[in-house]
Enzyme design. Structure first.
Site, PDB file in Angstrom:
ATOM      1  N   ASP A   3       0.799  -1.305   0.021  1.00 47.97           N
ATOM      2  CA  ASP A   3      -0.093   0.110  -0.026  1.00 47.97           C
ATOM      3  C   ASP A   3       0.766   1.212  -0.098  1.00 47.97           C
ATOM      4  O   ASP A   3       1.633   1.332   0.822  1.00 47.97           O
ATOM      5  CB  ASP A   3      -0.962   0.131   1.426  1.00 47.97           C
ATOM      6  N   HIS A  43      -7.320   5.870   0.632  1.00 46.91           N
ATOM      7  CA  HIS A  43      -8.019   5.833   1.715  1.00 46.91           C
ATOM      8  C   HIS A  43      -7.428   5.543   2.913  1.00 46.91           C
ATOM      9  O   HIS A  43      -6.488   5.494   2.998  1.00 46.91           O
ATOM     10  CB  HIS A  43      -9.078   4.521   1.410  1.00 46.91           C
ATOM     11  N   ASP A  51      -6.318  -4.459   9.266  1.00 48.56           N
ATOM     12  CA  ASP A  51      -5.705  -3.215   9.434  1.00 48.56           C
ATOM     13  C   ASP A  51      -4.956  -3.292  10.826  1.00 48.56           C
ATOM     14  O   ASP A  51      -5.834  -3.386  11.877  1.00 48.56           O
ATOM     15  CB  ASP A  51      -6.687  -1.997   9.144  1.00 48.56           C
ATOM     16  N   GLU A 136     -11.183  -0.526  -2.487  1.00 48.15           N
ATOM     17  CA  GLU A 136     -11.960  -1.048  -3.408  1.00 48.15           C
ATOM     18  C   GLU A 136     -13.150  -0.327  -4.094  1.00 48.15           C
ATOM     19  O   GLU A 136     -13.395   0.912  -3.587  1.00 48.15           O
ATOM     20  CB  GLU A 136     -13.010  -2.275  -2.714  1.00 48.15           C
ATOM     21  N   LYS A 245      -9.746  -2.971  -7.774  1.00 49.30           N
ATOM     22  CA  LYS A 245     -10.154  -4.201  -6.799  1.00 49.30           C
ATOM     23  C   LYS A 245     -11.722  -4.015  -6.440  1.00 49.30           C
ATOM     24  O   LYS A 245     -12.294  -2.887  -6.321  1.00 49.30           O
ATOM     25  CB  LYS A 245      -9.519  -3.968  -5.541  1.00 49.30           C
ATOM     26  N   THR A 292     -12.142 -10.456  -4.551  1.00 52.61           N
ATOM     27  CA  THR A 292     -11.772 -11.114  -3.204  1.00 52.61           C
ATOM     28  C   THR A 292     -12.592 -12.113  -2.889  1.00 52.61           C
ATOM     29  O   THR A 292     -13.387 -12.628  -3.607  1.00 52.61           O
ATOM     30  CB  THR A 292     -11.678 -10.095  -2.019  1.00 52.61           C
ATOM     31  N   GLU A 330      -7.910 -12.593  -4.427  1.00 55.99           N
ATOM     32  CA  GLU A 330      -7.214 -12.908  -3.227  1.00 55.99           C
ATOM     33  C   GLU A 330      -8.230 -13.190  -2.039  1.00 55.99           C
ATOM     34  O   GLU A 330      -9.360 -13.377  -2.449  1.00 55.99           O
ATOM     35  CB  GLU A 330      -6.893 -11.576  -2.419  1.00 55.99           C
ATOM     36  N   ASN A 331      -7.479 -13.792  -1.209  1.00 54.93           N
ATOM     37  CA  ASN A 331      -8.574 -14.381   0.198  1.00 54.93           C
ATOM     38  C   ASN A 331      -9.053 -13.261   0.989  1.00 54.93           C
ATOM     39  O   ASN A 331      -8.148 -12.181   1.225  1.00 54.93           O
ATOM     40  CB  ASN A 331      -7.948 -15.606   0.914  1.00 54.93           C
ATOM     41  N   LEU A 333      -9.976 -13.569   4.267  1.00 55.62           N
ATOM     42  CA  LEU A 333      -9.650 -13.849   5.663  1.00 55.62           C
ATOM     43  C   LEU A 333      -8.332 -14.552   5.745  1.00 55.62           C
ATOM     44  O   LEU A 333      -8.090 -15.135   4.726  1.00 55.62           O
ATOM     45  CB  LEU A 333     -10.643 -14.344   6.630  1.00 55.62           C
ATOM     46  N   ARG A 370      -2.278 -13.332   4.717  1.00 52.71           N
ATOM     47  CA  ARG A 370      -1.073 -12.138   4.759  1.00 52.71           C
ATOM     48  C   ARG A 370       0.166 -12.814   5.286  1.00 52.71           C
ATOM     49  O   ARG A 370       0.175 -14.007   6.108  1.00 52.71           O
ATOM     50  CB  ARG A 370      -1.250 -10.909   5.097  1.00 52.71           C
TER      51      ARG A 370
END
Length: 463
Positions: A3, A43, A51, A136, A245, A292, A330-331, A333, A370
Site C-alpha cells: 500500500d 483511503h 488493518d 475497493e 479491486k 476477493t 485474493e482471500n 480472511l 497475509r
C-alpha cells in the site's frame, strides 16, 4: 503487494510529496529479487479487517472536511465517513483549487516521476488504483466504525450535499422532480425483509427504486472510469499492469434483493448483472479486475445469512473473462487450512489443468493475505508451500515470467469512452462458465488433515 498511502506521502500539504520511506522499502525489495505490486491507496488504513495500524487520509484534507463535512460519504442520518472522499466531490475544485480526481492524478504523476528507475527496471509490475474504502470500488456502506456488524445489509452512502444535488438534477431530467433519495432502506444491521425498500416486491423493484439504483451504481462506475483513465494517462508506456479491486460482498447474495450489494453500489440482481459493466469499464483501460473472497465456501456460512461466496466468485470472474480482461484475486480472511487453499485453487483454474496447452480459464494472479508469524508456523508453512506448488501445476519455479505468458508490454492508451447503452448491455445476465468441482489440483483432503492433527497431538504429548 505494498500500500502506497496517500496519508503518508502527501501529509505535509498540497503537492508536498515525500517518497523517501517508499524508496527505501523498494530498494530492499529489489535486493531480494522480488517484484512489487503498488497500490495507490487513497483511503484510510484502520477500520477494515486486517488493518493493524491507523493511517488517516492527509490531515490537510481532513482540515477541509472540518469546514465542509460534505466532502465525506454520508448516510441518511448525517453520519460522515472519513476513511475516503465521497465520489460527489470527484469534480469539485474544493481542495486548494483542485478536484479530488486531480489530486489522485497528481499523486500518481509524482509517483511515476519519483519511482521512474524502479518502473524502468520492471521492479514494479502492477499498479492497483484505489477507488474507495479498503481500496475497493464501492461505497463504504458497512463501516464497523459506525456500528455495523456482519451480516447487516448496510446503508446507502449518498446523502452529502453534492450527491444529493446530482440525484435531484438527474430526477428532474427524467421528468420526476419529486423523487427523493430513499428513506426506507433500514439501518446498518437490518435484514432485507425488515425494510420497506428491500422486502419482497417493494421499493427496489419500482420505477423510482430502479432509477435510484441505476443512478447510484452508475456514479460508482463513472468514478472508477475517471480515475482509471487518469492512471492510464500517467503510466502510459510503462511496462506495468493496471488493476482495480472489487469487493466480495457475499452475504444476502442468495436473497432476491441482494441488499448488501445494492447499498455498496453493485446493482446486481438475479436478472441483472451488476459486475460485468465494471469489467467492461476496466477493459477500456486494459486493466485487471482483482476480486476477493476466493477462499470462502457456501457450506462454511450460516444459512440464515443467505451467503453465496462460491456463486458470487463464479459470476464476477466469468464476467471478466467474457469481457476479455485479466482477472486476479485474493482471500478475504487469513486462512492456513487445506480447505481454503483448495477453494482458491478451484477458482484460480476452475477447469483444472489442460494437459495439451494453457488452460482455457485461468486467473492472472493471486494475492495471498497475509505474511505473518502464523503463516510461518512450521505446519502452516508446509501446507502453504504445497499450495504454491499446486498453484503452478506442480511445476518448478521459473524465474523468467515471459516463459509462462506474463510478459509486460508497454501500457497502451485507454479505448474510447463507453456509452450508456454499452454498460446497459453488460447488465444482461449470463450463466457463469462451468466450474469443475473435481479438479485434480487439490492440496490434500480430510485424511491429510486428520494425520496433521494426529501428529500435532502426539508432539504436544511428547513435549
Amino acid at each position: 503487494m505494498v500500500d502506497v498511502w496517500w496519508g503518508i506521502v502527501e501529509s505535509k500539504g498540497p503537492k508536498q510529496y515525500d517518497w523517501t520511506a517508499y524508496r527505501s522499502l523498494f530498494q530492499i525489495v529489489q535486493r531480494c529479487n522480488l517484484k512489487i505490486q503498488a497500490i495507490m491507496s487513497f483511503h484510510q488504513c484502520g477500520g477494515n479487517v486486517g488493518d493493524a495500524v491507523n493511517i488517516p487520509i492527509p490531515q490537510w484534507v481532513l482540515g477541509i472536511g472540518e469546514k465542509d463535512s460534505d466532502i465525506f460519504y454520508t448516510n441518511k442520518n448525517g453520519n460522515r465517513n472519513r476513511e475516503c472522499l465521497t465520489i460527489g466531490v470527484d469534480n469539485q475544485p474544493l481542495f486548494y483549487g483542485r478536484t479530488a480526481v486531480q489530486m489522485y492524478s497528481d499523486y500518481m504523476k509524482s509517483f511515476r516521476e519519483s519511482m521512474s528507475d524502479f518502473l524502468e527496471s520492471e521492479l514494479i509490475i502492477d499498479i492497483e488504483v484505489g477507488l474507495g474504502p479498503a481500496g475497493e470500488l464501492r461505497c463504504p456502506s458497512y463501516p464497523e466504525s459506525q456500528g455495523w456488524v456482519f451480516p447487516g445489509i448496510g446503508e446507502f452512502q449518498c446523502y452529502d450535499k453534492y450527491l444529493e444535488a446530482d440525484f435531484k438534477e438527474a430526477a428532474i431530467n427524467v421528468g420526476h422532480p419529486k423523487w427523493e433519495l430513499p428513506d426506507n432502506a433500514g439501518s446498518y444491521n437490518a435484514t432485507p425483509e425488515s425494510t420497506e425498500f428491500f422486502c419482497p416486491n417493494r421499493t427496489y423493484l419500482t420505477d423510482r427504486g430502479q432509477f435510484f439504483l441505476t443512478w447510484y451504481s452508475n456514479k460508482l462506475i463513472t468514478h472508477g472510469d475517471q480515475i482509471m483513465d487518469e492512471a492510464n494517462k500517467v503510466f502510459l508506456g510503462c511496462r506495468v499492469k493496471l488493476a482495480a479491486k472489487v469487493a466480495g460482498i457475499h452475504w444476502w447474495y442468495k436473497d432476491d434483493s441482494h441488499a448488501t450489494e445494492l447499498t455498496s453500489g453493485y446493482y446486481n440482481l438475479n436478472d441483472r448483472d451488476g459486475y460485468r459493466p465494471i469489467a467492461r469499464m476496466l477493459s477500456r483501460h486494459h486493466a485487471i479486475l482483482n476480486f476477493t473472497c476466493l477462499e470462502m465456501r457456501d457450506s462454511e456460512q450460516i444459512a440464515a445469512d443467505k451467503c453465496g461466496p462460491e456463486e458470487l466468485v463464479q459470476q464476477v470472474l466469468s464476467g471478466g473473462w467474457r469481457e476479455k480482461i485479466e482477472v486476479a484475486g485474493e482471500n478475504a480472511l487469513s486462512r492456513y487450512d487445506r480447505a481454503a487453499y483448495n477453494q482458491i485453487l478451484l477458482n484460480a483454474r476452475p477447469n483444472g489443468v489442460n494437459r495439451d496447452g494453457p488452460p482455457e480459464l485461468k486467473m492472472y494472479g493471486i494475492i495471498y493475505l497475509r505474511l505473518s508469524d502464523n503463516l510461518l508456523d512450521r505446519n502452516n508453512f508446509k501446507i502453504f508451500k504445497t499450495f504454491v506448488k499446486k498453484m503452478h501445476a506442480d511445476q518448478d519455479h521459473c524465474a523468467d515470467s515471459r516463459k509462462y505468458g506474463q510478459c509486460l508490454d508497454p501500457l497502451e492508451r485507454s479505448n474510447p469512452k463507453l456509452s450508456a447503452e454499452d454498460l446497459l448491455e453488460a447488465t444482461e445476465p449470463m450463466k457463469p462458465f462451468p466450474w469443475d468441482k473435481e479438479t485434480d489440483m487439490s492440496v490434500g483432503g480430510e485424511l491429510a488433515d486428520f494425520f496433521d492433527k494426529f501428529i500435532e497431538k502426539i508432539t504436544s504429548i511428547l513435549k
